[in-house]
Enzyme design. Structure first.
Site: not given
Ligand code: SAJ
Length: 473
Positions: A39, A115, A184, A237, A241, A291, A442
């Protein structure tokens, strides 16, 4: 109504928004981006690409050296390499390992450090706290600090703000600005996203909000949703998610249910998607990435602190985290159908990245699939086009699909990489140790085509027919 603070002379925080943006645009003000990962580097590059002076700061010297050579290590972010090369060459972007010096020489600081959650699913804010301590020590009156890293609602106000104030002996909202602008972007599409996806900004006061919103709107050219405060911006945010994680869990729950009922969950979801207000999410091997597997715990922790422990988002995490075990169940069933067992079989796992066409295995559910298969006595080979020839999960990734599949008793599709969407099933059937199994975790292959190529087929949520049932159905 946020308190209007008095506007003083020095530093961009004490200017009007238009004057502050003008200073950035004419090079009289500059930005430090702390943390040059997936990011941070695009964030620094995009501000530099807009003509702003940017210093990228990272504790990893190798990252600093490669960026100052104009190189970009994210081979799976289309467009990023050229922007990094161009902005470094033109002098708009430079990198340093000296965060303090960068902060002391610039006007705005954007925090983009990781984080993660630890093994106890507890958010680990040590990187953002460490960065804030370093930034605070060099912070000057008139600067602005922006937190792009994802944190629980209230963390900026209750954790980051006190650290910055303590280390700088300055006051947020009076001497310096503080805002949240949670990232985002979709890894693998970060550059297009940064040009089009609206940003959410929540600041400590209206004046700070005006400057930060004006900068993102003018420099990055994106729309801005102005949230009431940092807490609300972080809640937005996390909500987007967690909404996604819960809906993926619902799709996984439908898959487990419909498999037992002989109904094809993918067909059901695609049928539902014809209705105007249905948002399709698909079952699979589980939920990975930096995320979604972590974000729920930022909110759960806040819920525990406030005495309102959320149920649905915790249950969703449990359902999603169980999907790798279900993949193992499907492998066992398919191998049993051809008279084989997991123990002693060779399994070729095609795709270990956490999502398609990206070079990233962070919290990939396929790590658990590979580990469990080995623990149960399988020999596991991996082929993933993003990691060919490298080591992943302690396993040497084969350089070609054929090398991984040769002599395999079972093929597992772990990631829906584009390369796996057009498999030569008949060709594969001549490479495997027939009779062989094929488990699609998948849903990239068509069950009938896999069975026609002679494999015992299973798919997450898929309806299958054993050869005898096929003959009589
Ligand atoms: N997955 C499913 N079923 C689905 C969708 C995803 O099993 O229907 C799995 C994927 O295989 C993957 C995991 O969930 O393992 C996460 O998939 P993702 O598409 O959400 O990928 P991420 O984690 O890169 O999500 C990011 C997020 N962006 C940020 O947090 C800033 C997410 O909010 C975005 O929605 C997503 O990118 C995106 O698609 O833009």
């Amino acid at each position: 109504m946020k308190p209007k603070n008095k506007v003083r002379s020095e530093g961009i925080f004490h200017l009007t928004a238009s004057e502050a943006v003008r200073r950035f645009k004419n090079g009289k003000a500059s930005i430090t981006v702390v943390g040059l990962g997936r990011i941070g580097l695009p964030t620094a590059a995009m501000f530099a690409n807009a003509g702003l002076r940017v210093v990228g700061a990272d504790i990893n010297p190798a990252v600093v050296v490669s960026i100052n050579e104009g190189k970009c290590r994210f081979v799976d972010e289309p467009g990023l390499d050229k922007i990094v090369e161009r902005t470094v060459k033109r002098g708009y972007l430079k990198a340093t390992a000296d965060v303090s010096k960068a902060v002391s020489e610039t006007d705005m600081v954007v925090i983009c450090v990781p984080t993660p959650v630890d093994h106890n699913k507890t958010p680990d804010y040590s990187a953002v706290i460490g960065a804030s301590e370093t930034i605070g020590k060099s912070l000057k009156s008139g600067q602005i600090v922006i937190m792009e890293s994802t944190v629980g609602p209230g963390t900026v106000e209750e954790v980051i703000k006190p650290v910055l104030e303590r280390e700088s002996h300055l006051r947020a909202g009076i001497d310096f600005g503080l805002a949240s602008c949670p990232e985002r972007s979709d890894p693998g599409n970060i550059i297009p996203n940064m040009k089009t996806v609206p940003r959410v900004i929540g600041a400590v006061n209206e004046h700070c909000e005006e400057i930060v919103a004006s900068l993102y709107e003018n420099a990055l050219g994106v729309k801005v949703f102005r949230a009431s405060n940092p807490k609300t911006a972080n809640a937005i945010k996390l909500t987007e998610n967690l909404f996604r994680d819960v809906n993926i869990a619902l799709a996984n729950e439908f898959a487990l249910l419909f498999e037992k009922l002989g109904i094809d969950a993918i067909e059901v979801i695609n049928g539902c998607a014809t209705k105007y207000n249905f948002m399709p999410h698909y079952p699979g091997a589980g939920v990975g990435g930096p995320c979604l597997p972590s974000n729920s715990y930022y909110l759960i922790v806040e819920g525990i602190k406030s005495g309102n422990i959320p149920y649905l988002i915790r249950m969703a995490r449990e359902i999603n985290d169980r999907m790798p075990d279900h993949v193992i169940e499907l492998v066992s069933e398919a191998l049993n159908e051809v008279g084989k067992t997991v123990r002693g079989s060779k399994v070729a796992v095609l795709g270990v990245a956490y999502k398609p066409d990206i070079k990233d295995v962070q919290l990939s559910p396929l790590e658990r699939v590979c580990k469990n298969l080995k623990d149960l006595g399988s020999a596991v080979d991996i082929y993933d086009p993003m990691f060919a020839g490298e080591q992943v999960f302690g396993i040497a990734v084969k350089r070609s699909l054929a090398q991984a599949v040769k002599g395999a008793d079972c093929i597992v599709i772990g990631t829906a990489h584009s390369e796996f969407k057009k498999l030569d099933l008949n060709g594969l059937s001549h490479l495997v140790s027939s009779p062989a199994a094929f488990v699609d975790a998948r849903n990239v292959a068509t069950p009938k085509e896999v069975m026609a190529a002679g494999f015992a087929y299973r798919g997450v949520g898929r309806r299958f027919l054993t050869p005898t049932a096929e003959a009589t159905s």
